[in-house]
Design a protein around this motif. Structure first.
Motif, PDB file in Angstrom:
ATOM      1  N   GLN A 271       7.530  -6.338   4.505  1.00  0.00           N
ATOM      2  CA  GLN A 271       7.592  -5.078   3.754  1.00  0.00           C
ATOM      3  C   GLN A 271       7.237  -3.942   4.697  1.00  0.00           C
ATOM      4  O   GLN A 271       6.300  -4.062   5.493  1.00  0.00           O
ATOM      5  CB  GLN A 271       6.620  -5.122   2.573  1.00  0.00           C
TER       6      GLN A 271
ATOM      7  N   VAL B 242       4.352   1.380   1.924  1.00  0.00           N
ATOM      8  CA  VAL B 242       3.932   1.668   0.552  1.00  0.00           C
ATOM      9  C   VAL B 242       3.668   3.167   0.488  1.00  0.00           C
ATOM     10  O   VAL B 242       2.880   3.699   1.281  1.00  0.00           O
ATOM     11  CB  VAL B 242       2.653   0.892   0.172  1.00  0.00           C
TER      12      VAL B 242
ATOM     13  N   ILE C 250      11.271  -6.329 -11.583  1.00  0.00           N
ATOM     14  CA  ILE C 250      11.160  -6.427 -10.132  1.00  0.00           C
ATOM     15  C   ILE C 250      11.453  -7.843  -9.654  1.00  0.00           C
ATOM     16  O   ILE C 250      12.143  -8.048  -8.644  1.00  0.00           O
ATOM     17  CB  ILE C 250       9.780  -5.924  -9.676  1.00  0.00           C
TER      18      ILE C 250
ATOM     19  N   ALA D  24      11.131  -0.785  -4.776  1.00  0.00           N
ATOM     20  CA  ALA D  24      10.541  -0.956  -6.101  1.00  0.00           C
ATOM     21  C   ALA D  24       9.701   0.252  -6.492  1.00  0.00           C
ATOM     22  O   ALA D  24       8.935   0.781  -5.688  1.00  0.00           O
ATOM     23  CB  ALA D  24       9.682  -2.216  -6.142  1.00  0.00           C
TER      24      ALA D  24
ATOM     25  N   PRO E  47       7.196   0.493  -9.434  1.00  0.00           N
ATOM     26  CA  PRO E  47       6.594  -0.232 -10.555  1.00  0.00           C
ATOM     27  C   PRO E  47       6.091   0.695 -11.655  1.00  0.00           C
ATOM     28  O   PRO E  47       5.597   1.794 -11.381  1.00  0.00           O
ATOM     29  CB  PRO E  47       5.430  -0.972  -9.904  1.00  0.00           C
TER      30      PRO E  47
ATOM     31  N   GLU F  37       5.923  -6.338  -6.961  1.00  0.00           N
ATOM     32  CA  GLU F  37       6.620  -5.637  -5.888  1.00  0.00           C
ATOM     33  C   GLU F  37       6.054  -5.918  -4.500  1.00  0.00           C
ATOM     34  O   GLU F  37       6.670  -5.556  -3.491  1.00  0.00           O
ATOM     35  CB  GLU F  37       6.609  -4.129  -6.152  1.00  0.00           C
ATOM     36  N   PHE F  38       4.904  -6.582  -4.426  1.00  0.00           N
ATOM     37  CA  PHE F  38       4.277  -6.835  -3.128  1.00  0.00           C
ATOM     38  C   PHE F  38       4.427  -8.279  -2.658  1.00  0.00           C
ATOM     39  O   PHE F  38       3.784  -8.685  -1.688  1.00  0.00           O
ATOM     40  CB  PHE F  38       2.800  -6.463  -3.186  1.00  0.00           C
TER      41      PHE F  38
ATOM     42  N   PRO G 173      10.657  -6.147  -1.648  1.00  0.00           N
ATOM     43  CA  PRO G 173      11.199  -4.795  -1.464  1.00  0.00           C
ATOM     44  C   PRO G 173      10.821  -4.213  -0.107  1.00  0.00           C
ATOM     45  O   PRO G 173       9.702  -4.402   0.364  1.00  0.00           O
ATOM     46  CB  PRO G 173      10.554  -4.009  -2.609  1.00  0.00           C
TER      47      PRO G 173
ATOM     48  N   VAL H 281       7.703   0.235  -1.416  1.00  0.00           N
ATOM     49  CA  VAL H 281       7.166   0.350  -2.767  1.00  0.00           C
ATOM     50  C   VAL H 281       6.691   1.781  -2.957  1.00  0.00           C
ATOM     51  O   VAL H 281       6.016   2.350  -2.086  1.00  0.00           O
ATOM     52  CB  VAL H 281       5.991  -0.618  -2.990  1.00  0.00           C
TER      53      VAL H 281
ATOM     54  N   TRP I 125      -2.401  -3.094  -6.072  1.00  0.00           N
ATOM     55  CA  TRP I 125      -1.814  -3.358  -4.756  1.00  0.00           C
ATOM     56  C   TRP I 125      -2.711  -4.298  -3.950  1.00  0.00           C
ATOM     57  O   TRP I 125      -2.260  -5.329  -3.432  1.00  0.00           O
ATOM     58  CB  TRP I 125      -1.603  -2.018  -4.049  1.00  0.00           C
TER      59      TRP I 125
END
Length: 388
Positions: free
Chosen positions: A11, A14, A101, A148, A150, A157-158, A182, A185, A260
């Motif tokens: 990823q 964020v 998601i 994503a 959320p 999403e993580f 994703p 995020v 998160w």
């Protein structure tokens, strides 16, 4: 000697505390994408938040799909892939809770491999041969990825894994691929405003469940412990404030940040226990929202597990500032303070259904990493009776 493997998810970033419509435009520009396709739950159709996003995207908006249903049924995944393919999407944007998601994650694989039938997904289940899908990592042509946004605190999403329900049987299955996660995020507290309050509160407990079962996992790591403790502190302090002041965006963002951190241990490979395992079955086969499964199961699982990990549970209570409380009591008091159900009975699960739930849970294979070994359905029945 402590040993293990820490997995860093693929990823990239964020983004938090920034309006989603602006962050999405920035990400589309950064990634060089011009055909963004939105995947949403049916309830998002009349969302003013979604209107803002769609207006901001303008000519970059390739379309939107609103048939992303609870517990991510396979037909939702196939339908989303067909719609995205028809729109020539070059970036998927999941806007919703964990079900949306998770479905979006697997939709990516369906697009990469040009699948178009529910039964095609059988070969992608976790633990089965991916039939070359891992080669996507080394693909020489661009593949469609996702972002994503959320709207709940579930944390899907993580992670790179997705829980998707087999439509006919109601069995929730796990699908994993490193590129399902994703790329970005976007944590915008405004995205949570249109969600029913009970959904936010129950998924907040789902995030607490991530913290607790990560810390209590026999395979936890120092990294996962640190994330779980800090997340639990944030959630324990923030969720009651949000319950009292539901429109406060600062509290909503704090809860998003706690969520998160709560999922980073499982995302890095730390397995969770029976609360998650039984909850997957309770959701997929019995239709209970996955946030509420944690509300009803976590305290009972902790009590059942305390025979083997009472010291670990006590350690966590001390680290979150509750040294004179039992961990099950802390969880149960928090659930009650948020007005959420604490028993299966409150969710309409009849006592006569418990044996079926226990047997399905054992058959699912999701209970193998519980701190106290579960030998069969009778052990699960002990947990369910505590929860009922």
């Amino acid at each position: 000697m402590l040993s293990g493997i820490h997995r860093f998810p693929l990823q990239e970033r964020v983004i938090f505390g920034k309006a989603a419509q602006h962050a999405l435009m920035d990400e589309a520009e950064r990634l060089g994408c011009s055909r963004l396709f939105l995947l949403c739950s049916p309830s998002m159709r009349d969302s003013t938040f979604l209107d803002k996003v769609m207006d901001a995207l303008g000519s970059r908006l390739a379309g939107a799909h609103f048939d992303m249903r609870p517990h991510s049924p396979r037909d939702s995944v196939i339908g989303a892939a067909k719609a995205a393919r028809a729109a020539s999407a070059d970036l998927l944007v999941a806007i919703g809770g964990g079900s949306v998601i998770d479905a979006c994650k697997l939709t990516q694989q369906v697009l990469w491999l040009a699948l178009d039938r529910e039964e095609d997904l059988d070969r992608l289940r976790k633990g089965m041969s991916p039939d070359g899908s891992a080669d996507i990592l080394n693909a020489s042509v661009p593949i469609t990825r996702s972002i994503a946004v959320p709207t709940t605190f579930s944390g899907a999403e993580f992670t790179s894994f997705a829980g998707v329900t087999e439509s006919a049987s109601g069995v929730k299955e796990v699908f994993d691929h490193p590129l399902q996660i994703p790329r970005s995020v976007i944590l915008d507290p405004e995205a949570t405003l249109g969600v029913p309050h009970w959904v936010l509160m129950s998924t907040g407990i789902r995030a607490v469940d991530h913290c607790v079962e990560t810390f209590c996992s026999p395979k936890s790591t120092p990294y996962a412990d640190a994330m779980a403790v800090q997340a639990f502190r944030i959630l324990l302090g923030t969720l009651p404030k949000l319950q009292a002041d539901p429109l406060n965006l600062d509290f909503r963002l704090d809860a998003q940040l706690g969520m998160w951190l709560s999922i980073l241990g499982p995302a890095a490979g730390v397995p969770v226990g029976a609360s998650h395992g039984i909850g997957r079955v309770l959701g997929g086969a019995f239709g209970v929202p996955h946030g509420r499964t944690s509300c009803m199961l976590l305290a009972s699982v902790l009590r059942w597990n305390s025979k083997v990990n009472a010291e670990r549970q006590t350690e966590l209570c001390g680290m979150i500032g509750r040294p004179d409380h039992g961990l099950a009591e802390v969880v149960e008091d928090l659930v009650k303070s948020l007005g959420e159900p604490i028993s299966l009975r409150q969710a309409g699960i009849e006592e006569s259904k418990l044996r079926n739930l226990a047997e399905r849970s054992v058959a699912s294979g999701f209970l193998e990493n519980n701190p106290r070994t579960i030998h069969g359905a009778d052990d699960v029945m002990e947990i369910l009776r505590l929860s009922w």
